[in-house]
Design an enzyme around this catalytic site. Structure first.
Site, PDB file in Angstrom:
ATOM      1  N   LYS A 112       0.816  -1.215   0.000  1.00 25.41           N
ATOM      2  CA  LYS A 112       0.000   0.000   0.000  1.00 25.41           C
ATOM      3  C   LYS A 112       0.853   1.271   0.000  1.00 25.41           C
ATOM      4  O   LYS A 112       0.404   2.327  -0.407  1.00 25.41           O
ATOM      5  CB  LYS A 112      -0.983  -0.024   1.160  1.00 25.41           C
ATOM      6  CG  LYS A 112      -1.989  -1.161   0.969  1.00 25.41           C
ATOM      7  CD  LYS A 112      -3.212  -1.026   1.809  1.00 25.41           C
ATOM      8  CE  LYS A 112      -4.307  -1.979   1.362  1.00 25.41           C
ATOM      9  NZ  LYS A 112      -3.984  -3.400   1.624  1.00 25.41           N
TER      10      LYS A 112
HETATM   11  C1  LIG Z   1      -4.657  -4.483   0.981  1.00 29.56           C
HETATM   12  C2  LIG Z   1      -3.904  -5.759   0.865  1.00 29.56           C
HETATM   13  C3  LIG Z   1      -4.268  -6.751  -0.078  1.00 29.56           C
HETATM   14  C4  LIG Z   1      -5.486  -6.643  -0.955  1.00 29.56           C
HETATM   15  O1  LIG Z   1      -5.395  -5.618  -1.911  1.00 29.56           O
HETATM   16  P1  LIG Z   1      -6.727  -5.114  -2.661  1.00 29.56           P
HETATM   17  O2  LIG Z   1      -6.279  -3.961  -3.466  1.00 29.56           O
HETATM   18  O3  LIG Z   1      -7.683  -4.718  -1.571  1.00 29.56           O
HETATM   19  O4  LIG Z   1      -7.233  -6.244  -3.469  1.00 29.56           O
HETATM   20  C5  LIG Z   1      -3.467  -7.874  -0.165  1.00 29.56           C
HETATM   21  N1  LIG Z   1      -2.390  -8.055   0.630  1.00 29.56           N
HETATM   22  C6  LIG Z   1      -2.012  -7.134   1.545  1.00 29.56           C
HETATM   23  C7  LIG Z   1      -0.839  -7.405   2.392  1.00 29.56           C
HETATM   24  C8  LIG Z   1      -2.757  -5.950   1.697  1.00 29.56           C
HETATM   25  O5  LIG Z   1      -2.374  -5.046   2.618  1.00 29.56           O
END
Ligand SMILES: *Cc1c(COP(=O)(O)O)cnc(C)c1O
Length: 462
Positions: A112
């Site tokens: 993120k």
């Molecule tokens: C947010 C997240 C996901 C999922 O991503 P999306 O964009 O919501 O599909 C997968 N793995 C981790 C570690 C995350 O923080």
């Protein structure tokens, strides 16, 4: 470039307004009016670019002159200078058919950061340009909050308040949020679960007078800037393989929760990146797997898993895909979403299901299979997967033919989810940045789970 809503009731707006709007005012999601198409020549030229250079080219297409190029370049350079790896998102070869795209080299060790470092800098830039304070309000089950705080801590013109459910995020996630001591950060630890936090935030955003008075802004993954930032590494990873002569049939396997990350891959493909298969991996919360395999989008029973960031029943970005599935028809998208609200499901006809299955293959990973995959890759390749990444890797094993290469997206560092790693008796050494968190004092305010209590704390802070 203009942006429109998937539900058709927002007039075309520019990039900055689309970022500030977050959720479209008609309840839909913002999408670019036209998806830029890249020629084979452009792709060949971009292959030589570094990660920040590539990000600048891609953003330039979508920002379309609204931010001067030098300013945009500085935003991009600042955003990726905080990453610990010089390639930002390196690709590691595991075997002939599997490469891992490491997206966890940012400040909070989860993917993120790639979007939220940029969004934080962008908000700060907009605040300076418009001479106004931006108040960010969000709820988190762990990764988003840490990453959003890290994206704006200490930045002038921005205040951020993040709600997390008290005692229900992983230890490392809690420390990443609460050991930040900058005055523009407020952590509210809410008595309740993530859904309570999410509901409070939704209701506060629905309070229009409050929202406008404080210029409240969102950081959740429906923000178009986040999706765009995430397209970059699909291109970057593909180019790394192409440089090694590996760009035959290249699949991407994506651990999916809110459909944000995989939608970025879908968008990259629509722009002209020659992606073979998009493999959608879920955990036991498999609404998206069932949708791809059966054509019915309907929440099921909630399961606790080792990959909590994917413990999601209703995927907030799914509507963007639906819009394209129905040929960019906003009226139909609005009707389908309305039906979903009323009946709790969307069922698509056979011809649409055929299209879905041309766009994606899907596989849902069971809890024991997730742990077994971590153990297997640790033993066979000395590579420690985090539980989210393990879901993507397990799904890639099921869906990669002998003549294909799959790039599995690694969305978090295993140190963030040691609770799962310990279960299979693997001892890991934490990176020093994470180790150091355990020594720092925490800053958080415990609040009851009512809107009024939360609002009172927020008003004190603002
Ligand atoms: C947010 C997240 C996901 C999922 O991503 P999306 O964009 O919501 O599909 C997968 N793995 C981790 C570690 C995350 O923080």
């Amino acid at each position: 470039m203009e942006y429109i809503s998937t539900r058709g009731k927002v007039g075309a707006i520019g990039f900055v307004d689309a970022v500030l709007m977050g959720l479209a005012d008609d309840g839909g999601l913002l999408v670019p009016k036209h998806i830029p198409q890249l020629s084979a020549d452009t792709l060949a030229q971009w292959q030589k670019l570094s990660y920040p250079e590539l990000a600048l080219e891609l953003f330039s297409l979508y920002v379309d002159g609204e931010i001067p190029r030098e300013d945009l370049k500085k935003l991009v350079d600042d955003s990726y200078a905080t990453f610990r790896h010089e390639e930002v998102t390196p690709v590691r070869r595991v075997n002939n058919n599997l490469h891992i795209l490491e997206l966890f080299h940012g400040p909070t060790f989860a993917f993120k950061d790639i979007a939220l470092q940029f969004l934080g800098n962008l908000y700060s830039y907009i605040s300076r340009r418009t001479n106004s304070i931006i108040h960010i309000l969000g709820a988190t089950s762990g990764d988003t909050g840490a990453s959003a705080i890290e994206g704006v801590r200490g930045k002038e013109g921005i205040k951020i308040c993040i709600l997390h459910p008290n005692g229900k995020v992983s230890k490392v996630q809690e420390l990443q949020m609460t050991t930040v001591d900058d005055a523009n950060v407020l952590n509210l630890s809410v008595e309740g679960n993530f859904d309570d936090c999410q509901r409070i935030i939704k209701e506060l955003f629905a309070d229009v007078a409050f929202k406008q008075q404080y210029h409240l802004r969102a950081i959740n993954s429906i923000n178009i800037a986040r999706v765009l930032a995430q397209t970059v590494y699909y291109f970057y990873a593909y180019f790394q393989l192409a440089k090694q002569g590996q760009a035959g049939k290249v699949n991407f396997s994506v651990p999916t929760g809110n459909f944000g990350d995989i939608f970025a891959g879908y968008l990259a493909k629509k722009m002209g990146l020659p992606v073979n298969k998009l493999i959608l991996a879920t955990n036991e919360n498999n609404i998206l797997e069932r949708f791809v395999n059966e054509g019915v989008y309907q929440p099921g029973e909630f399961h606790m898993t080792y990959s909590p960031s994917m413990d999601i029943q209703v995927a907030s970005n799914f509507e963007r895909y639906l819009y394209y599935l129905y040929g960019e028809d906003a009226a139909t998208t609005a009707t389908l979403m309305d039906g979903f609200k009323k009946e709790g499901k969307i069922a698509i006809p056979a011809d649409k299901l055929k299209q879905v299955q041309a766009d994606f293959v899907a596989y849902g990973v069971q809890n024991d299979e997730c742990l077994a995959t971590i153990g297997q890759y640790h033993d066979e390749y000395s590579y420690l997967l985090d539980p989210h990444t393990a879901c993507g890797v397990a799904a890639s094993e099921k869906n990669t033919a002998a003549d294909e290469v799959t790039v599995a997206l690694s969305t978090a560092h295993p140190a963030k989810f040691n609770e799962a790693i310990e279960l299979i008796q693997i001892e890991q050494t934490f990176p020093p940045q994470i180790e150091a968190l355990f020594e720092k004092p925490q800053h958080q305010t415990l609040v009851g789970g009512s809107n009024d209590e939360v609002k009172a704390e927020i008003l004190k802070f603002f």
